[in-house]
Design an enzyme around this catalytic site. Structure first.
Site, PDB file in Angstrom:
ATOM      1  CD  GLU A 273      -2.620   1.345   2.547  1.00 54.54           C
ATOM      2  OE1 GLU A 273      -2.357   0.602   3.503  1.00 54.54           O
ATOM      3  OE2 GLU A 273      -3.491   2.226   2.590  1.00 54.54           O
TER       4      GLU A 273
ATOM      5  CB  ALA B 268       5.745  14.250  -2.300  1.00 52.15           C
TER       6      ALA B 268
ATOM      7  CB  THR C 292       9.104   8.355 -14.145  1.00 53.03           C
ATOM      8  OG1 THR C 292       8.019   9.212 -14.470  1.00 53.03           O
ATOM      9  CG2 THR C 292       9.063   7.116 -15.010  1.00 53.03           C
TER      10      THR C 292
ATOM     11  CB  ALA D  89      -1.193  12.654  -7.604  1.00 56.37           C
TER      12      ALA D  89
HETATM   13  N1  ACO Z   1      -0.818  15.307 -13.088  1.00 57.66           N
HETATM   14  C1  ACO Z   1      -0.680  14.800 -14.333  1.00 57.66           C
HETATM   15  N2  ACO Z   1       0.487  14.362 -14.830  1.00 57.66           N
HETATM   16  C2  ACO Z   1       1.560  14.460 -14.039  1.00 57.66           C
HETATM   17  C3  ACO Z   1       1.514  15.010 -12.735  1.00 57.66           C
HETATM   18  C4  ACO Z   1       0.254  15.445 -12.267  1.00 57.66           C
HETATM   19  N3  ACO Z   1       0.110  15.965 -11.051  1.00 57.66           N
HETATM   20  N4  ACO Z   1       2.755  14.986 -12.203  1.00 57.66           N
HETATM   21  C5  ACO Z   1       3.546  14.458 -13.154  1.00 57.66           C
HETATM   22  N5  ACO Z   1       2.815  14.140 -14.240  1.00 57.66           N
HETATM   23  C6  ACO Z   1       3.261  13.521 -15.459  1.00 57.66           C
HETATM   24  C7  ACO Z   1       4.421  14.261 -16.084  1.00 57.66           C
HETATM   25  O1  ACO Z   1       3.980  15.268 -16.969  1.00 57.66           O
HETATM   26  C8  ACO Z   1       5.150  13.138 -16.787  1.00 57.66           C
HETATM   27  O2  ACO Z   1       4.546  12.876 -18.037  1.00 57.66           O
HETATM   28  P1  ACO Z   1       5.449  12.511 -19.330  1.00 57.66           P
HETATM   29  O3  ACO Z   1       6.145  11.221 -18.972  1.00 57.66           O
HETATM   30  O4  ACO Z   1       4.446  12.365 -20.408  1.00 57.66           O
HETATM   31  O5  ACO Z   1       6.385  13.666 -19.482  1.00 57.66           O
HETATM   32  C9  ACO Z   1       4.904  11.925 -15.891  1.00 57.66           C
HETATM   33  O6  ACO Z   1       3.745  12.228 -15.127  1.00 57.66           O
HETATM   34  C10 ACO Z   1       6.037  11.658 -14.956  1.00 57.66           C
HETATM   35  O7  ACO Z   1       6.548  12.859 -14.459  1.00 57.66           O
HETATM   36  P2  ACO Z   1       7.768  12.917 -13.470  1.00 57.66           P
HETATM   37  O8  ACO Z   1       8.640  14.088 -13.826  1.00 57.66           O
HETATM   38  O9  ACO Z   1       8.425  11.596 -13.383  1.00 57.66           O
HETATM   39  O10 ACO Z   1       6.971  13.217 -12.122  1.00 57.66           O
HETATM   40  P3  ACO Z   1       7.481  14.046 -10.852  1.00 57.66           P
HETATM   41  O11 ACO Z   1       8.926  13.854 -10.633  1.00 57.66           O
HETATM   42  O12 ACO Z   1       6.966  15.437 -10.889  1.00 57.66           O
HETATM   43  O13 ACO Z   1       6.681  13.263  -9.679  1.00 57.66           O
HETATM   44  C11 ACO Z   1       4.712  13.634  -8.336  1.00 57.66           C
HETATM   45  C12 ACO Z   1       5.274  13.203  -9.708  1.00 57.66           C
HETATM   46  C13 ACO Z   1       5.241  12.676  -7.282  1.00 57.66           C
HETATM   47  C14 ACO Z   1       3.180  13.517  -8.405  1.00 57.66           C
HETATM   48  C15 ACO Z   1       5.185  15.080  -8.042  1.00 57.66           C
HETATM   49  O14 ACO Z   1       4.797  15.933  -9.054  1.00 57.66           O
HETATM   50  C16 ACO Z   1       4.687  15.625  -6.715  1.00 57.66           C
HETATM   51  O15 ACO Z   1       5.347  15.472  -5.685  1.00 57.66           O
HETATM   52  N6  ACO Z   1       3.511  16.300  -6.690  1.00 57.66           N
HETATM   53  C17 ACO Z   1       2.961  16.925  -5.501  1.00 57.66           C
HETATM   54  C18 ACO Z   1       2.566  15.914  -4.432  1.00 57.66           C
HETATM   55  C19 ACO Z   1       1.586  14.872  -4.920  1.00 57.66           C
HETATM   56  O16 ACO Z   1       0.583  15.188  -5.555  1.00 57.66           O
HETATM   57  N7  ACO Z   1       1.869  13.596  -4.589  1.00 57.66           N
HETATM   58  C20 ACO Z   1       1.000  12.459  -4.870  1.00 57.66           C
HETATM   59  C21 ACO Z   1      -0.150  12.447  -3.918  1.00 57.66           C
HETATM   60  S1  ACO Z   1      -0.997  10.884  -3.876  1.00 57.66           S
HETATM   61  C22 ACO Z   1      -0.164   9.952  -2.733  1.00 57.66           C
HETATM   62  O17 ACO Z   1       0.751  10.412  -2.095  1.00 57.66           O
HETATM   63  C23 ACO Z   1      -0.568   8.499  -2.524  1.00 57.66           C
END
Ligand code: ACO
Length: 162
Positions: free
Chosen positions: A73, A78, A90, A117
């Site tokens: 789970e 983040a 990723t 997310a």
């Molecule tokens: N919505 C849609 N697409 C997204 C988002 C989003 N919020 N964040 C990243 N992506 C996409 C990117 O555009 C990318 O697409 P591509 O491969 O076509 O270019 C792909 O997802 C991967 O992007 P990464 O650069 O690997 O993602 P990143 O390093 O930004 O990590 C994360 C993603 C963890 C969601 C980060 O943006 C973050 O910390 N966000 C704020 C906190 C959050 O929302 N965490 C998740 C909450 S849910 C939970 O914790 C269970």
């Protein structure tokens, strides 16, 4: 740049990293109570996979492996604000999948994704269809009272090769 998987084992360096990750979760997941974040990160049943750069935490995923049920789970996920959308999320997820498969022997992940997310989880191969039989997860999830409509699932099937 390195990827590590640690839990609350009392090793100084691990504790410093876990506190760094707690601070990132605290800022990036504003809807989560801080005490809840600390409790799960420090809980010995949870593990955290982290990206470390120059000995600083860039981001991470905290999860609980249910080894006998073969699923994990994901509690929190983040990346620190100024390093988002650079591919770290990723790479982190790929390390988690590899670790969970090779070390914990898991076949599935479940998570409750925040609305904003969902796009990220879908790109990592998570879906809303839960193929895992109910008896394997029922009663185990931390947030089981939440309807599974919000759960996203990932499994080690052929189309999800890492
Ligand atoms: N919505 C849609 N697409 C997204 C988002 C989003 N919020 N964040 C990243 N992506 C996409 C990117 O555009 C990318 O697409 P591509 O491969 O076509 O270019 C792909 O997802 C991967 O992007 P990464 O650069 O690997 O993602 P990143 O390093 O930004 O990590 C994360 C993603 C963890 C969601 C980060 O943006 C973050 O910390 N966000 C704020 C906190 C959050 O929302 N965490 C998740 C909450 S849910 C939970 O914790 C269970």
């Amino acid at each position: 740049l390195k990827f590590v998987c640690v839990s609350n084992d009392g090793i100084d360096e691990h504790m410093v990293w876990l506190i760094g990750l707690k601070n990132i979760f605290g800022r990036q997941l504003p809807n989560m109570p801080k005490e809840y974040i600390v409790r799960l990160i420090m809980d010995r049943n949870h593990k955290s996979v982290m990206v470390i750069r120059r000995n600083l935490v860039v981001g991470g995923i905290t999860y609980r492996p249910y080894v006998s049920q073969k699923f994990g789970e994901i509690a929190f996920c983040a990346i620190t604000a100024d390093e988002q959308v650079k591919g770290y999320g990723t790479r982190l997820m790929n390390h988690l999948k590899q670790h969970a498969r090779d070390v914990d022997g898991l076949t599935h992940f479940l998570t409750y994704a925040d609305n904003n997310a969902v796009g990220y989880f879908i790109k990592q191969g998570f879906t809303k269809e839960i193929h895992l039989e109910k008896k394997r997860w029922h009663g185990y999830l931390e947030a089981m009272l939440v309807t599974l409509f919000y759960a996203y699932v990932w499994n080690f099937s052929e189309k999800n090769v890492i």
